[in-house]
Motif scaffolding. Sequence first.
Motif, PDB file in Angstrom:
ATOM      1  N   SER A   1      31.963  66.186  25.265  1.00 45.84           N
ATOM      2  CA  SER A   1      31.544  65.713  26.510  1.00 45.84           C
ATOM      3  C   SER A   1      32.631  64.486  26.936  1.00 45.84           C
ATOM      4  O   SER A   1      32.669  63.779  25.570  1.00 45.84           O
ATOM      5  N   PRO A   2      33.575  64.637  27.563  1.00 47.04           N
ATOM      6  CA  PRO A   2      34.664  63.707  28.553  1.00 47.04           C
ATOM      7  C   PRO A   2      34.260  61.960  28.156  1.00 47.04           C
ATOM      8  O   PRO A   2      34.428  61.102  27.344  1.00 47.04           O
ATOM      9  N   ALA A   3      33.197  62.200  28.373  1.00 48.98           N
ATOM     10  CA  ALA A   3      32.034  60.338  28.327  1.00 48.98           C
ATOM     11  C   ALA A   3      31.927  59.963  26.461  1.00 48.98           C
ATOM     12  O   ALA A   3      31.543  59.122  26.721  1.00 48.98           O
ATOM     13  N   TYR A   4      32.145  60.805  25.905  1.00 46.17           N
ATOM     14  CA  TYR A   4      31.884  60.372  24.240  1.00 46.17           C
ATOM     15  C   TYR A   4      33.252  60.742  23.199  1.00 46.17           C
ATOM     16  O   TYR A   4      32.589  60.703  22.375  1.00 46.17           O
ATOM     17  N   MET A   5      33.770  61.149  23.808  1.00 50.38           N
ATOM     18  CA  MET A   5      35.237  61.829  23.108  1.00 50.38           C
ATOM     19  C   MET A   5      35.583  60.695  22.803  1.00 50.38           C
ATOM     20  O   MET A   5      36.406  59.854  22.849  1.00 50.38           O
ATOM     21  N   ALA A   6      36.203  60.676  21.167  1.00 49.62           N
ATOM     22  CA  ALA A   6      37.129  60.582  20.563  1.00 49.62           C
ATOM     23  C   ALA A   6      38.446  60.202  21.208  1.00 49.62           C
ATOM     24  O   ALA A   6      38.644  61.571  20.999  1.00 49.62           O
TER      25      ALA A   6
ATOM     26  N   ASP B   1      32.126  62.599  15.190  1.00 51.14           N
ATOM     27  CA  ASP B   1      31.413  61.784  15.246  1.00 51.14           C
ATOM     28  C   ASP B   1      30.173  60.768  15.024  1.00 51.14           C
ATOM     29  O   ASP B   1      29.996  59.628  15.946  1.00 51.14           O
ATOM     30  N   ALA B   2      31.909  59.325  14.416  1.00 55.67           N
ATOM     31  CA  ALA B   2      30.949  58.957  14.360  1.00 55.67           C
ATOM     32  C   ALA B   2      31.494  57.641  15.528  1.00 55.67           C
ATOM     33  O   ALA B   2      30.507  56.458  16.485  1.00 55.67           O
ATOM     34  N   TYR B   3      32.383  58.273  16.406  1.00 55.78           N
ATOM     35  CA  TYR B   3      32.605  57.514  17.556  1.00 55.78           C
ATOM     36  C   TYR B   3      32.257  57.583  18.570  1.00 55.78           C
ATOM     37  O   TYR B   3      31.516  56.755  19.391  1.00 55.78           O
ATOM     38  N   SER B   4      31.837  59.057  18.574  1.00 60.24           N
ATOM     39  CA  SER B   4      31.010  59.154  19.492  1.00 60.24           C
ATOM     40  C   SER B   4      29.374  59.132  19.267  1.00 60.24           C
ATOM     41  O   SER B   4      28.381  57.807  20.477  1.00 60.24           O
ATOM     42  N   PHE B   5      29.349  58.307  18.708  1.00 64.37           N
ATOM     43  CA  PHE B   5      27.647  58.097  17.718  1.00 64.37           C
ATOM     44  C   PHE B   5      27.568  56.535  18.681  1.00 64.37           C
ATOM     45  O   PHE B   5      26.787  55.553  18.473  1.00 64.37           O
ATOM     46  N   ALA B   6      28.701  55.713  18.624  1.00 65.88           N
ATOM     47  CA  ALA B   6      29.544  53.864  18.677  1.00 65.88           C
ATOM     48  C   ALA B   6      28.919  54.322  20.171  1.00 65.88           C
ATOM     49  O   ALA B   6      28.644  53.515  21.158  1.00 65.88           O
TER      50      ALA B   6
END
Length: 686
Positions: free
Chosen positions: A459-464, A481-486
Motif C-alpha cells: 500500500s503506497p500510503a504506508y510504504m517505506a 514493517d517498522a516504517y509502515s507500523f509508524a
Amino acid sequence: MNEPAPTNLLLDRFRLHAIPLKERRGYVALATDMALGRRVTLRVFGPVVANRSGARARVRLARELKILGGLTSRAAPKLYDVVDAAEWVVMVMEPIDVIPLPPQQMSDPSAAIGVALSLLDVLAEAHELGVVHRSVTPDAIGLKRLSPNRGVVKLLGWGRMTDLGHVPTLTESDIGVRIDRNWAPEVLLNDTVDQRTDVYGVGTVLYQMLSGRPVVATESERPDEVVREMLRSNRSLRLEGMDALSGWIEKALAIEPSRRFESAKVAARELAALRTGRSEPPSGVTALSPSSGTKIAERYEVIDEVGRGGMGLVLLAKDIQLERPVAIKMLDDVSPTARERLRLEGRGLGRVVSPQVVHVYDYGEHEGVPFLVMEYIEGEPLEDLLGRSPEGLPIDLLKLVVTEVARGLRAIHDVGMVHGDIKPSNVVLGKDNRVVLLDFGLVRPAVAFGGEAIPIEGSPAYMAPERIEARVEPDSAAQVDAYSFAVMMFELLSGWLPFQSGSVLEMLAHHRVKPPPAVSEHRTDLSHDVDHVLKRGMAKKVADRYPTVEDFAQALVAALNRAPLFDASLLIVSDDARARASLAHVISERLKPRALHESGVATVGFAAQKSAPNVILWAGSVNHLLASMPALQEHCSHAAIVALVDDESEHRERLRKVGVTMLVPRGSGEVLERVLLSAIRQSMRP
C-alpha cells in the motif's frame, strides 16, 4: 499550499493543513473546523465572479450542494455544511483521504466491479432526488487509504450536478472549465442529460480501471474534436473469459443514450449478477463463490463470505471434524505464481507462534482452487474503528495496539519473515481486546531482499522509502514493517495519513523525502514527545530509526503516558512585534505550548475572544493593561493573566485588585518560565 484560501473563512473558522487535489473550479483541502473542533474535508469552489452570471452560478451551486445532505449512500461524501461566502462557496465534508484511482490497470476485476457498484448506488439515490451528477469520471473518485478492496469509495465532483431532464449548456454553467474527454456525448453536445448520462460515467471509470487507459485518447478541449474522437474510438474492451463483463461496459458506453442501461438501478442489478456468478469462468482464473452449506475438501462447511480482496475471497466456515469456526482464504487466480504466493503465506504463518498473529491450520485444494485454513478472528479491523473515530482512537486503546502489534511483528521477524503490508485494515481487535495481525499475502523471507529485484508491492500510503527505491537489505528488511507500523500509528493517533497527495507517485515521493508532520497538531491530548517518537519511527534512513519494532512501541507508550505540558491556549500581548516574536520563540522552545497566539494592545479584545486563552502574557505597558482589563474579563474571565513589569512592588496591589494573577520582572527568563508553568497549571484545574 497551491491555492489561496478564502481569507475570512481561514481566519474565522477553518485551518487548512494540505491541498491534496486541485480541481477545475477550486480545490479540495484537509482542514480543521476550529469552531467545532473537528477534522473536515473542504471542497472550495471559486472565486465566483461578481457579475450576474457568476451570482447565478454561486446560488445554483450552493443549492445543488445542499442536495447532498439527503444522500445516505456510503459512496456519498457526508455533508456537514455549505458555506456561501461572497465570492466563495465551500462544501464542508467528513474527513476523507482524497486519493484518486491508481492510473494503472487493476488486476482484480471483482474489486473494480465493487467500485462501480458503489458509484451506481449513490447515483441511483441522487436520481431519486431528481438530480444528475453528469460529471462521473475517474478523476471524480476518491479511495480511502488507497485500498479499493476494503476502503470506502467516495464520489466527489458534485459541483456540476443538474436536474434530471435538464438541457444544460457548457456556456451557462462551465465558465472557465476545461472539457473532460470522459464526459458523456450528450454533455458535450449540450443535449438532455438524465440517469443514462451517469451510467455512461460509471462505464468510463470501469473501463479505465480494467484497461489502464481512458475511453477517448485525446487532449483536445474542444467539444467537437472530443466527440469526433469518441466516434472513432474502439469502445469495446476484450477481457479474457469475461465476455459478459465486456458486454456490460460496451452497453454502458453506448454513444446513443437509448442503447445504454435505462437507469443506475438496472445497471447495478446487471453488474452485481456478473460479480456473484459469471457465466464463463476465465481461463486460469476461478470465479468460485461457494454458497452456504458447500463443503470444501469434505471437511469444511461454508457458512458465509466475509471478505473479498485482490487475491480472492475469505469464507467463514465450520471445521466439521473439530467443530470450530475457521476462516478459509481461496484464490481467484490459480496461476503458478499465485499458488506459490499462497504456499509461502501458509509456510510463513505456520512458523510463527504468537497470540498476536493469526494461526494457520491447513492448506489444500478444492476443485483445483488452492485454499488456506486459518483461525477465525471475531472482531473489527482497526480501519473500521478509525472510521467511527475520525479524530483518532483513544489513548488507552492505542497503547494496547502499539504494544500488541509490536509483539506480533517481533514474532514474525524472529523467524526471518517480513509481513510487508502493515496498515489498519490488516489488524483486528478481537474479543477480550486481543489484537491480531492478518493478511499475509505479501509476506516474504528477509533473505529474499537484496538479491534479485522483487516487485514493489503493498500500500503506497504506508510504504517505506527503501522499499520504494528497491534498496532493502536482508539484515534490515524488518524495517520495512517498522516504517509502515509508524505510519499506521500516526494515522490511528490523528485520523489522517501523514502524507496526503492527489497521486500515487507524489505520495511515494513524499515518503522518500518529506518529513512527517507533528501529530500533536491534530489532537490536544498528545505531548510533543509523541511527535519525536513518530518522526524517528518514520525516518528516511533505516539507521536513524529504532532498532526494533518493540523499541519503537516502548518509546511510543512512554510518550503517550506523558500528558502534554498543557492543553491550553496562550496569548502574548504587546505593541512591540519584535518583543512578541522573541517571547514566542523562547516560550515555544522551552515550554512547547500547544497553542500560541500574539496580539497588539488595540486588538486584544478580539484576539482574546477568538483564541480563548487560558493564560495571557501581558508584555505591554501597565496603563494599557489596566485599560484593557474590562475587555479581557468580558471575553476570557477564566484566563490567568501574567504581566511583565519593570518594578513588581510598584504595581503589585493595583494589578492584583483588577484581577492580574502574577507579576514577573522583565528580562527574567527562568522566573518567567516557572511563573507561566504555575499559571498554566492553575488555569487548567477543574
